[in-house]
Design an enzyme around this catalytic site. Structure first.
Site, PDB file in Angstrom:
ATOM      1  N   THR A 255      -0.657   6.766  -2.344  1.00 28.60           N
ATOM      2  CA  THR A 255       0.049   6.096  -1.318  1.00 28.60           C
ATOM      3  C   THR A 255       0.889   5.178  -1.967  1.00 28.60           C
ATOM      4  O   THR A 255       0.561   4.898  -3.130  1.00 28.60           O
ATOM      5  CB  THR A 255      -0.753   5.599  -0.098  1.00 28.60           C
ATOM      6  OG1 THR A 255      -1.382   4.560  -0.544  1.00 28.60           O
ATOM      7  CG2 THR A 255      -1.582   6.629   0.661  1.00 28.60           C
TER       8      THR A 255
ATOM      9  N   ALA B  10      -4.670   3.039  -3.560  1.00 31.42           N
ATOM     10  CA  ALA B  10      -4.232   2.019  -2.513  1.00 31.42           C
ATOM     11  C   ALA B  10      -3.496   1.013  -3.407  1.00 31.42           C
ATOM     12  O   ALA B  10      -4.072   0.495  -4.058  1.00 31.42           O
ATOM     13  CB  ALA B  10      -5.157   1.514  -1.652  1.00 31.42           C
TER      14      ALA B  10
ATOM     15  N   VAL C 271      -7.653   1.180  -7.137  1.00 29.13           N
ATOM     16  CA  VAL C 271      -6.584   0.075  -6.904  1.00 29.13           C
ATOM     17  C   VAL C 271      -5.271   0.378  -7.683  1.00 29.13           C
ATOM     18  O   VAL C 271      -5.376   0.723  -8.856  1.00 29.13           O
ATOM     19  CB  VAL C 271      -7.054  -0.947  -7.320  1.00 29.13           C
ATOM     20  CG1 VAL C 271      -5.978  -2.301  -6.922  1.00 29.13           C
ATOM     21  CG2 VAL C 271      -8.278  -1.493  -6.595  1.00 29.13           C
ATOM     22  N   LYS C 272      -4.079   0.706  -6.975  1.00 33.05           N
ATOM     23  CA  LYS C 272      -2.897   0.991  -7.689  1.00 33.05           C
ATOM     24  C   LYS C 272      -2.116  -0.519  -7.922  1.00 33.05           C
ATOM     25  O   LYS C 272      -1.823  -1.198  -7.015  1.00 33.05           O
ATOM     26  CB  LYS C 272      -1.923   1.637  -6.726  1.00 33.05           C
ATOM     27  CG  LYS C 272      -0.958   2.849  -7.260  1.00 33.05           C
ATOM     28  CD  LYS C 272      -0.484   3.403  -6.491  1.00 33.05           C
ATOM     29  CE  LYS C 272       0.543   4.752  -6.903  1.00 33.05           C
ATOM     30  NZ  LYS C 272       1.282   5.375  -5.743  1.00 33.05           N
ATOM     31  N   VAL C 273      -1.774  -0.343  -9.309  1.00 37.68           N
ATOM     32  CA  VAL C 273      -1.316  -1.830  -9.973  1.00 37.68           C
ATOM     33  C   VAL C 273       0.152  -1.336 -10.640  1.00 37.68           C
ATOM     34  O   VAL C 273       0.245  -0.513 -11.318  1.00 37.68           O
ATOM     35  CB  VAL C 273      -2.217  -2.183 -10.814  1.00 37.68           C
ATOM     36  CG1 VAL C 273      -1.768  -3.526 -11.385  1.00 37.68           C
ATOM     37  CG2 VAL C 273      -3.763  -2.598 -10.269  1.00 37.68           C
TER      38      VAL C 273
END
Ligand code: E4P
Length: 217
Positions: free
Chosen positions: A26, A59, A85-87
């Site tokens: 997402t 996310a 965890v999307k960074v």
């Protein structure tokens, strides 16, 4: 591996029902387009996605400073063991990915548009790397070529980071990314369903059914 790139629960369920779905990505734009706003609703939505799909769910953090990304990332990672965890690919993002790696939290480095950025993310230990091939094509560069370059570098250097071809626009992007060495593709449902289509399949099936009907009445 197949991920679906959406925050739409019906589309996630439809892809899951095909039996081919490995995970979900997402981003803040996709969440906003589903009308998911406010911290609590966003968290709840990620939880629901994790309940539907038994696989990695990316996310994305909203913060752009190291401290903020770590705080947000820890909260996101606590939602479910499958949260990644999307960074974003920025200086503090690389620092945050290194921290998450050291602390056993899976990451997806997003907004990647060059092989140099891909090297940095792999050095920081990113679990996934998201080159946005559709957006590269949009500016008349070569998105699939970028996947090929990164796959070659990762193989020569022995990096473990998985290449997650993102910003997929159509079925051809999926096939070309797979050929170019992507480990994962994340695509809209329309591109996944586009893989089904071939006129000879439709014509062949119509012929089989009509021959069967003629023979069996
Ligand atoms: C990646 O994870 C992003 O969510 C996504 O693929 C961006 O694609 P877009 O260029 O279609 O917005």
């Amino acid at each position: 591996m197949f991920f679906i790139d959406t925050a739409n629960l019906d589309q996630i369920r439809e892809a899951k029902d095909l039996g081919i779905l490995d995970g979900v990505t997402t981003n803040p734009s996709l969440m906003a387009s589903e009308g998911i706003t406010g911290k609590d609703n966003v968290m709840r939505h990620y939880k629901t996605i994790c309940e539907i799909v038994n696989g990695p769910v990316s996310a994305e953090v909203i913060s752009t400073d190291f401290k903020g990304m770590i705080e947000e990332g820890k909260i996101l990672a606590d939602i479910d063991e499958n949260i990644v965890v999307k960074v974003p690919m920025i200086k503090d993002g690389i620092k945050a990915i290194s921290w998450f790696t050291e602390n056993g939290i899976a990451t997806n480095c997003t907004l990647v548009f060059s092989a140099g950025q891909a090297i940095l993310a792999a050095k920081a230990g990113a679990t996934y790397l998201s080159p946005f091939i559709g957006r590269v094509d949009d500016i008349s560069w070569d998105g699939v070529g970028l996947i090929k370059d990164i796959a070659e570098i990762y193989s020569i250097q022995g990096y473990d980071t998985l290449i997650l071809a993102a910003s997929i626009r159509n079925a051809k992007h999926i096939v070309d990314s797979a050929k170019a060495g992507a480990d994962v593709v994340t695509c809209p449902l329309s591109a996944i369903l586009g893989l089904l289509k071939h006129p000879l399949t439709d014509m062949g099936l119509a012929q089989f059914l009509s021959d069967h009907k003629k023979a069996n009445g």
